[in-house]
Design a protein around this motif. Sequence first.
Motif, PDB file in Angstrom:
ATOM      1  N   UNK A  77      -4.284   3.683   7.703  1.00 23.61           N
ATOM      2  CA  UNK A  77      -4.967   3.035   6.578  1.00 23.61           C
ATOM      3  C   UNK A  77      -6.071   3.917   6.013  1.00 23.61           C
ATOM      4  N   UNK A  78      -7.194   4.021   6.701  1.00 20.69           N
ATOM      5  CA  UNK A  78      -8.315   4.833   6.202  1.00 20.69           C
ATOM      6  C   UNK A  78      -9.396   3.969   5.586  1.00 20.69           C
ATOM      7  N   UNK A  79     -10.215   3.323   6.438  1.00 21.75           N
ATOM      8  CA  UNK A  79     -11.245   2.402   5.954  1.00 21.75           C
ATOM      9  C   UNK A  79     -12.219   3.050   4.981  1.00 21.75           C
ATOM     10  N   UNK A  80     -12.525   4.322   5.198  1.00 21.57           N
ATOM     11  CA  UNK A  80     -13.540   4.961   4.368  1.00 21.57           C
ATOM     12  C   UNK A  80     -13.131   4.971   2.893  1.00 21.57           C
ATOM     13  N   UNK A  81     -11.831   4.941   2.608  1.00 23.51           N
ATOM     14  CA  UNK A  81     -11.390   4.914   1.212  1.00 23.51           C
ATOM     15  C   UNK A  81     -11.857   3.638   0.516  1.00 23.51           C
ATOM     16  N   UNK A  82     -11.694   2.488   1.178  1.00 23.20           N
ATOM     17  CA  UNK A  82     -12.107   1.243   0.507  1.00 23.20           C
ATOM     18  C   UNK A  82     -13.619   1.057   0.565  1.00 23.20           C
ATOM     19  N   UNK A  83     -14.269   1.663   1.556  1.00 23.62           N
ATOM     20  CA  UNK A  83     -15.732   1.624   1.574  1.00 23.62           C
ATOM     21  C   UNK A  83     -16.280   2.379   0.364  1.00 23.62           C
ATOM     22  N   UNK A 103     -14.662   2.987  -2.524  1.00 28.26           N
ATOM     23  CA  UNK A 103     -14.325   2.256  -3.742  1.00 28.26           C
ATOM     24  C   UNK A 103     -15.187   1.018  -3.912  1.00 28.26           C
ATOM     25  N   UNK A 104     -15.617   0.415  -2.792  1.00 26.81           N
ATOM     26  CA  UNK A 104     -16.540  -0.718  -2.873  1.00 26.81           C
ATOM     27  C   UNK A 104     -17.821  -0.324  -3.583  1.00 26.81           C
ATOM     28  N   UNK A 105     -18.274   0.903  -3.357  1.00 27.89           N
ATOM     29  CA  UNK A 105     -19.495   1.395  -3.997  1.00 27.89           C
ATOM     30  C   UNK A 105     -19.251   1.878  -5.418  1.00 27.89           C
ATOM     31  N   UNK A 106     -18.001   1.883  -5.863  1.00 32.82           N
ATOM     32  CA  UNK A 106     -17.668   2.410  -7.182  1.00 32.82           C
ATOM     33  C   UNK A 106     -17.392   3.896  -7.172  1.00 32.82           C
ATOM     34  N   UNK A 107     -17.327   4.482  -5.990  1.00 37.65           N
ATOM     35  CA  UNK A 107     -17.116   5.927  -5.856  1.00 37.65           C
ATOM     36  C   UNK A 107     -15.623   6.232  -5.752  1.00 37.65           C
ATOM     37  N   UNK A 108     -15.086   7.026  -6.657  1.00 33.49           N
ATOM     38  CA  UNK A 108     -13.651   7.342  -6.601  1.00 33.49           C
ATOM     39  C   UNK A 108     -13.302   8.194  -5.392  1.00 33.49           C
ATOM     40  N   UNK A 109     -12.040   8.157  -5.007  1.00 29.99           N
ATOM     41  CA  UNK A 109     -11.546   8.876  -3.839  1.00 29.99           C
ATOM     42  C   UNK A 109     -10.563   9.950  -4.293  1.00 29.99           C
ATOM     43  N   UNK A 110     -10.748  11.157  -3.798  1.00 32.17           N
ATOM     44  CA  UNK A 110      -9.788  12.237  -4.030  1.00 32.17           C
ATOM     45  C   UNK A 110      -9.069  12.456  -2.710  1.00 32.17           C
ATOM     46  N   UNK A 111      -7.786  12.046  -2.661  1.00 35.63           N
ATOM     47  CA  UNK A 111      -7.073  12.019  -1.389  1.00 35.63           C
ATOM     48  C   UNK A 111      -5.745  12.746  -1.490  1.00 35.63           C
TER      49      UNK A 111
END
Length: 377
Positions: free
Chosen positions: A259-265, A267-275
């Motif tokens: 899964x990868x919890x840090x990705x949704x953490x 996005x919760x802050x509004x910070x996009x993820x480059x994965x």
Amino acid sequence: MRIAMVAPLAEAVPPKFYGGTERVVSWITEELVRQGHDVTLFASGDSETSAKLAACHPEGLRLLGYRDHTAGHLAMLHHVHRRAHEFDIIHFHIDLLQYPMFEDLYHKTLTTMHGRLDVPDFMPVYKTFTGMPLVSISDNQREPMPEDSNWLATIHHGLPKENCPYYPESKGGYLAFLGRISPEKRPDRAIEMAKRSGIPLKIAAKVDKADQDYWDDVIEPMIHHPLIEYIGEINEEQKKDFLGNALALAFPIDWPEPFGLVMIEAMSAGTPVIAFRNGSVPEVIKDGVGGFVVDTMDEAVEACIKAKDLSRAGVRQHFESQFTAEVMVNKYVAAYEQLLASRGNVVDLPTAGSFSPQYGEVNGSPRPSINVAALPA
């Protein structure tokens, strides 16, 4: 519903330090209670919950220095089985030990698979006990499992909306790398992304003993650069500002992340993820909305530049629509109801043994906190 939540004993629920599974168990438990369900949490005694706590060991085993947690989990499962008639649903979050012990109760049990499932050592259990109802945390996680595995649903993790507050703008303008220094997490890719894009990188990560050589030989020599800052391990409060002020989260994994919890953490802050496109990434990140899913380093560097123009409000909205604790628990409740509906005319009989009032039962009703570790065998 009367629900038993069975957590790992490695850490408290929620964990005081590292412990992704225990954190998810806490979010599920608290949301179930908020929704009005009668929940008993089987966990270590230093856990904090609004559910009834059945303390199965005074403290988390990892902090006490236990290397093998098998004995503690077997003792906990014994007590859960003795109390099984008290619950409509028994929800496991431990690995494999419950499979044979609860074979007579598969009609009211389910197990969330939290880790990677491509480990050959575990396959004999998966192939033998195919009746255990299972929940995966991503569709990709399921792929190595036997075809006749009893999957109830895929339920992505979710966290409370307020857990990592929304930051409408990035004040730091840096790339963030958060988690653990290890070869499969590829911090070296994050460093290359920063150097090639000209955007600073802050690394907040711990180094386990098993990865010390990787740190010494590969990563530590790479961080001596004006764009790279190594912070070390941070706590939950520090994580909010760290993620919220970042331009983007770098998630350059090179393994089948379940899964990868840090990705949704993030996005919760509004910070996009480059994965990088591995494991659950394409299921969690909606490309161009929650961040960017990339296949090459060139694409990752380009995404670093494009992240500046991505709507942080849109990132937050993607999180709220898919990855809150409420969304997650609504799906679990639906899975519980599906399991109960399939029971037919199964009748639960009281299990052998009964609890003495001195250990926490009054007129057949358990008190909110029960030290099952102290119970006689």
